[in-house]
Write an enzyme that holds these catalytic residues in place. Structure first.
Site, PDB file in Angstrom:
ATOM      1  CD  GLU A  79       7.238 -36.869 -33.387  1.00 42.85           C
ATOM      2  OE1 GLU A  79       7.692 -38.236 -33.599  1.00 42.85           O
ATOM      3  OE2 GLU A  79       5.666 -36.148 -34.259  1.00 42.85           O
ATOM      4  CE  LYS A 125      11.445 -31.764 -47.592  1.00 42.42           C
ATOM      5  NZ  LYS A 125      10.671 -33.046 -48.457  1.00 42.42           N
ATOM      6  CD  GLU A 182       9.006 -45.641 -36.621  1.00 35.34           C
ATOM      7  OE1 GLU A 182       9.913 -45.359 -37.295  1.00 35.34           O
ATOM      8  OE2 GLU A 182       7.744 -44.572 -36.863  1.00 35.34           O
TER       9      GLU A 182
END
Lengths: 480, 331
Positions: free
Chosen positions: A258, A184, A389
């Site tokens: 990840e 996807k 982040e």
């Protein structure tokens, strides 16, 4: 001073690529309609709607997984490994042949500069297929135990920052090790994955070996939670990664994640300053900072702080922001309105918490999603811009006095994906790299990738490795 | 005109060493201090420098930008002949080309200078009278620089007396590589004095210095000693001008101006033969040193065959088609 030497527009032509008004799902070797409400994918540089893309529902995903299972049992699993390798070589060559098409489409859909999609994303994607094609018939000698076997069907969910490259990182090792995939792509950047589907057909890849289901979070969840998926691989945010880990817990599925990062780029006083500045710029501003391993924290030794910052600001002043298809553009568009809002929000928080914001004089286009390259100085490790982040072109500068302090500050993050060390002293590189808790440590360079080199994180940056020999293990039964 | 060496020259009283500009006044006070200063300059990472020029090499310079770049490049050429077989006739013909590079197109700019050996400087001066084109002469026992200082200084004075208003000297690479930096410095200072009003270009011969660290140190050394330009090569040693070397030299003049306020020019020489190469250099100047260096006062190309390629590309841009080598003059 305005330059005497104004570069005239040098746009790469769009005409090389045909964008269809609508796309279906790629299941069992065919393009089929999706049952969900279609999504619109836009060019983030202009907000122009590029195409309408199908949404896969649970039933569509089920069809895709069944196709993948069939292909695994009947064709791809039993196939001679050398023949699997041939298909991968063929795909790699087709990616090279159609490189310009992929690069233009990637820049249109993602907003990244054509220089990067042309010189980085697409060549690296092809390199991943070449590399893994070579492994296909040599797995017995990979040092991963005797007779490693494929897992079966891999469900893969990839992000929007490197759409084609992340596809290659996922699909190439999965196929080389004998698995079939249901992938996807991200909802804002599905187009190169769909062009890749066309390449699979062109390469005569047996139906069902690669299936591509587009859609948003629900589609991803359906892929991850499908009972007949043996392996889940995800690249994306730590938040979504956590929910995937929860969903997969207690099942037989193998999982690699990840996730995010908050990498430290450590500049010592004996660094090659010009190249370090270049590496810092490349580390945080390439791909508009939409890089999980971006060097978003600059840790600079206090004795060279002013010199480095002055040099950095001068260099940032020469970055060219604008039309992603212009061959001279260094900084393209932010991928989506949502991402832009997040970058703005975190930058405002940075200012509110007391850091100093610096941005070059820089004209932003009127339409589209744009954010200028930004540097925060006077950042303390307690500030949110030093911890969260941002996933945008925002650099936080912190200082250190001694190597120990540099290591302590670099490791003081919940992430651990990458780090950079800049010094002319070889022994220091080795000593510091040894103490950094990060999956990748670059020395006197940054953001360099190669299919032979494993990539992955510590802590909340995820687990498992992609690329290299280590990356094969994630797709093999009994691999050690 | 002094063709005869002054036998007393080496014995003449040595004047006190001239200090460099602030804030670097004290760096030449001793060999050790100078060495510490030059070795304390930030290192250059070769891989990083090469990748930076590779990225800048992808800049796409088209249409109006290309037209500007071509004219700028032509106006920056030091049209050079440095052969043992050079004659007054050859130099006059080069001078004619310098004044009117494209005989068919009066809008074509003239070049910056004609560069010859010192004994032919007078021929060049006469041929270029009233054009504003500079006469550059190589001196100081070019290209090796292996002669006594007295010979080198006499060589410079002779070239200036013959009519050169720019002197291209070579540094003593032997002394540099042996670590005798102050000797190299003193020699440049002495040559600068011998130049009088003539501009001094200091040739580092980077092909013999080899490392980019050495290029940076030699650049700073030459700038501190008062060089008006730093130049890569004689053209007699391979490799001559390369983009990474030019990058490091451009960084040096940029940093030197930021620190001292004095601007120094850069001249890559040798090996630049195509328009593409020249434009890559201009992009480097523009994005590394800055637009302040984009003029013949601050940037030159030491070249001969480059000019014809620039002219052919210029014709192509104007007419839309490529002509051939017979549409430009041989020299």
């Amino acid at each position: 001073m305005t330059s005497l030497f104004e570069y005239a527009p040098a746009p790469e032509s769009r005409s090389i690529v045909d964008v269809a008004p609508s796309y279906g799902l790629f299941v069992d070797g065919e393009f089929v309609d999706g049952s969900g409400t279609p999504l619109k994918t836009v060019n983030p540089a202009t907000e122009e709607v590029l195409s309408e893309v199908a949404t896969a529902t649970d039933a569509d995903v089920d069809r895709a997984v069944r196709a993948a299972r069939r292909a695994f049992t009947r064709v791809w699993g039993p196939m001679r490994p050398a023949d699997r390798g041939k298909y991968l070589f063929r795909i790699a060559r087709l990616l090279q042949e159609r490189a310009r098409e992929f690069a233009v489409l990637e820049s249109l859909d993602n907003g990244k500069p054509i220089r990067e999609s042309r010189d980085v994303d697409v060549p690296l994607a092809a390199a991943h297929f070449f590399y893994h094609a070579g492994w296909a018939d040599k797995l017995d000698w990979a040092g991963l135990g005797p007779g490693p076997r494929p897992l079966g069907v891999a469900g893969q969910v990839i992000p929007w920052n490197f759409p084609l490259l992340m596809l290659a990182w996922k699909v190439a090792p999965a196929l080389a090790t004998g698995n079939t995939v249901v992938l996807k792509p991200a909802e804002t950047t599905p187009l190169t994955a769909l062009l890749f589907a066309e390449v699979c057909r062109q390469a005569d890849l047996p139906p069902g070996v690669v299936n591509i289901v587009t859609g948003a979070g629900d589609t991803g969840r359906a892929v991850v939670e499908h009972e007949d998926v043996d392996k889940v691989a995800f690249t994306g945010s730590t938040e979504v990664g956590r929910s995937i880990a929860r969903a997969v817990a207690g099942t037989r599925k193998k999982l690699t994640l990840e996730l995010g990062g908050k990498a430290a780029n450590i500049v010592f006083d004996d660094a090659p300053i010009d190249q370090a500045v270049e590496g810092v710029v490349q580390g945080i501003f390439s791909n508009q900072g939409h890089v999980c391993c971006a060097g978003s924290r600059l840790l600079v030794q206090e004795s060279v702080h002013d010199e480095v910052i002055a040099s950095l600001q001068r260099r940032i002043g020469t970055l060219r922001l604008g039309d992603p298809l212009d061959k001279n553009t260094d900084i393209g568009a932010i991928n989506s309105a949502e991402q832009l809002a997040r970058i703005r929000e975190l930058s405002d928080v940075g200012e509110a918490e007391g850091a100093s914001r610096w941005q070059p004089a820089c004209e932003l286009p009127e339409r589209g999603y744009w954010f200028p390259p930004t540097v925060f100085t006077d950042v303390s490790p307690a500030h949110r811009i030093a911890r969260d982040e941002v996933f945008g072109p925002v650099l936080s500068v912190l200082t250190f006095r001694t190597p120990d302090e540099a290591v302590a500050k670099a490791n003081n993050t919940t992430y651990g994906l990458s780090a950079g060390i800049w010094t002319e002293k070889g022994s220091r590189i080795l000593a510091i790299a040894d103490r950094l808790r990060a999956g990748v440590v670059w020395a006197n360079t940054f953001n360099q990738f190669d299919p032979t080199s494993p990539f992955g994180g510590y802590k909340q940056s995820g687990y498992g490795r992609e690329g290299g020999r280590h990356g094969l293990a994630a797709y093999l039964e009994g691999a050690r | 005109m002094t063709h005869v060496l002054d036998p007393d020259a080496p014995a003449a009283a040595i004047p006190p060493r001239r200090e460099p500009l602030a804030p670097y006044r004290d760096v030449t006070r001793s060999d050790a201090a100078f060495r510490a200063f030059l070795h304390g300059l930030p290192g250059v990472d070769q891989v990083g420098a090469e990748s930076r020029v590779a990225v800048l090499g992808t800049r796409s310079i088209k249409t109006t930008a290309k037209a500007w770049a071509l004219d700028a490049a032509i106006s920056m050429v030091d049209l050079t002949t440095l052969e043992g077989s050079d004659t007054p006739g050859k130099v006059r013909s080069l001078a004619a080309k310098a004044r009117r590079p494209d005989p068919g197109d009066p809008s074509c700019p003239q070049v910056a200078a004609v560069c010859v050996y010192g004994d032919l400087a007078g021929v060049a001066r006469d041929a270029l009278q009233g054009t504003g084109i500079h006469v550059a002469a190589v001196a100081t026992a070019f290209p090796s620089g292996r002669a006594s200082r007295a010979v080198k200084l006499a060589d410079v004075r002779d070239a200036v007396a013959n009519g050169a208003d720019e002197i291209d000297m070579v540094i003593d690479r032997g002394a540099f590589l042996a670590g005798r930096y102050l000797d190299v410095y003193d020699e440049i200072v002495a040559v600068k004095d011998a130049c009088g009003d003539a501009h001094l270009k200091v040739i580092l011969e980077t092909g013999e210095l080899v490392t980019l660290d050495n290029v940076r140190r030699a650049s700073w050394l030459a700038m501190l000693a008062g060089g008006d330009f730093i130049k890569t090569s004689t053209g007699k040693v391979s490799p001559a001008a390369t983009l990474p070397v030019c990058l490091v030299m451009l960084e040096a003049v940029r940093d030197f101006r930021a620190a001292t306020g004095r601007q120094v020019g850069v001249k890559p020489a040798g090996g630049i033969r195509t328009t593409k190469d020249a434009i890559k250099h201009l992009v480097l100047v523009n994005e590394v040193a800055g637009p302040g260096w984009l003029s013949p006062d601050w940037f030159r190309f030491g070249a001969s065959s480059l000019l014809n390629d620039l002219l052919l590309q210029r014709q192509k841009l104007r007419t839309g088609h490529y002509s051939g080598p017979d549409h430009v003059s041989v020299d």
